[in-house]
Design a protein around this motif. Structure first.
Motif, PDB file in Angstrom:
ATOM      1  N   MET A 276       0.864  -1.176   0.000  1.00 11.04           N
ATOM      2  CA  MET A 276       0.000   0.000   0.000  1.00 11.04           C
ATOM      3  C   MET A 276       0.901   1.226   0.000  1.00 11.04           C
ATOM      4  N   HIS A 277       0.453   2.290  -0.684  1.00 10.02           N
ATOM      5  CA  HIS A 277       1.187   3.550  -0.661  1.00 10.02           C
ATOM      6  C   HIS A 277       0.490   4.544   0.272  1.00 10.02           C
ATOM      7  N   MET A 301       8.863   5.680  -2.506  1.00 10.57           N
ATOM      8  CA  MET A 301       8.635   5.415  -3.923  1.00 10.57           C
ATOM      9  C   MET A 301       8.094   6.671  -4.610  1.00 10.57           C
ATOM     10  N   ARG A 302       8.059   6.626  -5.936  1.00  9.96           N
ATOM     11  CA  ARG A 302       7.479   7.745  -6.681  1.00  9.96           C
ATOM     12  C   ARG A 302       6.000   7.908  -6.344  1.00  9.96           C
ATOM     13  N   GLY A 303       5.343   6.801  -6.017  1.00  7.03           N
ATOM     14  CA  GLY A 303       3.914   6.854  -5.716  1.00  7.03           C
ATOM     15  C   GLY A 303       3.597   7.118  -4.268  1.00  7.03           C
ATOM     16  N   GLY A 304       4.612   7.422  -3.450  1.00 10.94           N
ATOM     17  CA  GLY A 304       4.402   7.650  -2.027  1.00 10.94           C
ATOM     18  C   GLY A 304       5.265   6.693  -1.218  1.00 10.94           C
ATOM     19  N   LEU A 305       4.988   6.583   0.065  1.00 10.55           N
ATOM     20  CA  LEU A 305       5.708   5.653   0.928  1.00 10.55           C
ATOM     21  C   LEU A 305       5.059   4.277   0.787  1.00 10.55           C
ATOM     22  N   ARG A 306       5.818   3.307   0.265  1.00 12.22           N
ATOM     23  CA  ARG A 306       5.265   1.966   0.046  1.00 12.22           C
ATOM     24  C   ARG A 306       5.558   1.079   1.242  1.00 12.22           C
TER      25      ARG A 306
END
Length: 413
Positions: A276-277, A301-306
């Motif tokens: 989950m991000h 990550m580029r999409g947030g904190l994974r």
């Protein structure tokens, strides 16, 4: 349509195998039902794990086994009704994890692990995806002082034995390096050789773009339609029938759906995992951290904190279970301040694992022109490029970078 080789599966292993075959002058068709890097390769923790010189074995001490048996751990959860069918695999996994056998597995995998970063570096430069990769290493963090002291001693010995760069950090040193972390961790091991990836799916897609730019054929199709017609292998694609003298099965956890049709019953188990991000907190995490005692990984990550979970054992096709992710998130929030969930639903994937912890790579014992490349356990992203090279060397008659016998499909025949 005709090619010299059909590679089935556009995950990290399939894409890298296709590139290395193409580098040797072969016309390669890469076939998948989805885009490159959209399945298992998409959902991992983003670690190119050069320091993973010992495979993840089955616990040998009774205390840990009993702890997992309670089914309350965030590191490992299981569906009780699924265990009877998994029992033979788990029993073999336990046997293969005995100290002497685990040491042999580590020795067999070491030539691949040692080359993992260098092989990635070469493809990263060729593909022009340097912006996706960082050299910060990763943090192996501990909550319990006694366990930290014990594991730090082991890690120091392991690092010296294998020439790895590792720093032992006290709690204060850890928080000075990574201010996002609270006092919940008493210390950490900072492994410096590994690299981290801010978007694993994009990395695989970048490698696939390189393959296409250099003349490869990337086409959507159903790998399970593979059939032998005369001396060639054929598969149905959106562009029509693709045929080749050789075919490589690199379908990750779905590989056995195809191999079993040809009588190869490989002991491949898909260990489920979730991610989950989340929105970053006021002090963003910079270096990936693994909470060794709770079994999750936090990676910027580029999409947030994974947040990537540990292992879940469940029946094939069983519905996702939110318990492990919820439990891991709760534990992570004890350590790091971060925001709400970003993704509408948790991602769930399957790690394709063999009980002897070695991948399946080599020719099918009874079908000429059929090759296998799957079962890379927890290290598909790490080993994709080096295993792609080894596969291409075997298929073209080159001297292989290491003895491929330990990975032969014949060991399960």
């Amino acid at each position: 349509m005709h090619a010299d080789v059909i590679v089935l599966g556009a995950g990290i292993v399939g894409v890298c195998t296709a590139i290395h075959l193409q580098d040797r002058g072969l016309h390669v068709a890469l076939v998948d039902r989805r885009g490159p890097g959209e399945e298992t390769s998409f959902g991992n923790a983003g670690l190119i794990e050069r320091s993973a010189v010992v495979p993840y074995g089955f616990p040998q001490d009774l205390r840990t086994v009993l702890q997992y048996a309670r089914n309350h751990s965030s590191s490992l959860r299981y569906q009780p009704t699924a265990l009877p069918a998994m029992a033979p695999w788990l029993l073999r996994y336990w046997r293969e994890s005995r100290p002497n056998r685990l040491a042999k597995a580590a020795a067999d995998l070491l030539p691949l692990i040692e080359r993992s970063v260098a092989e990635h570096d070469a493809l990263i430069e060729r593909a022009g995806v340097q912006h996706l990769v960082r050299d910060a290493g990763w943090l192996e963090a501990y909550r319990t002082p006694a366990l930290f002291v014990q594991e730090a001693a082991k890690a120091s010995q392991l690092a010296a034995q294998h020439g790895l760069k590792m720093q032992i950090l006290t709690g204060e040193q850890l928080r000075a390096l990574e201010p996002a972390l609270s006092a919940g961790f008493v210390g950490a091991l900072h492994w410096l050789d590994p690299k981290t990836v801010s978007d694993p799916g994009a990395l695989v897609a970048g490698y696939a773009d390189l393959f296409v730019r250099e003349g490869g054929t990337l086409v959507k199709g159903d790998a399970l339609t593979l059939v032998r017609e005369g001396l060639s292998w054929q598969v149905q694609t959106e562009r029509g029938v693709m045929s080749a003298m050789r075919a490589v099965v690199a379908l990750g956890p779905w590989s056995t759906e195809l191999t079993e049709r040809y009588g190869y019953h490989m002991p491949l188990l898909g260990k489920r995992g979730y991610h989950m991000h989340y929105r970053m907190g006021a002090t963003p995490l910079v270096i990936p951290v693994v909470d060794l005692e709770e079994g999750y990984v936090l990676t910027p990550m580029r999409g947030g904190l994974r947040l990537t979970t540990g292992v879940e054992l469940a029946a094939k096709g069983a519905a996702p279970n939110p318990v492990q992710l919820d439990q891991s998130e709760s534990k992570a929030r004890e350590i790091v301040e971060f925001g709400p969930r970003i993704d509408p639903q948790p991602w769930m994937g399957h790690r394709p694992c063999t009980p002897d912890m070695r991948p399946v790579m080599g020719p099918a014992p009874r079908h000429e022109g059929l090759w296998f490349a799957f079962g890379h356990n927890h290290h598909g992203l790490t080993l994709g490029p080096v295993c792609g090279r080894l596969m291409a060397q075997m298929m073209t008659g080159e001297t292989p970078l290491t003895n491929p016998q330990p990975y032969s499909p014949a060991r399960f025949a």
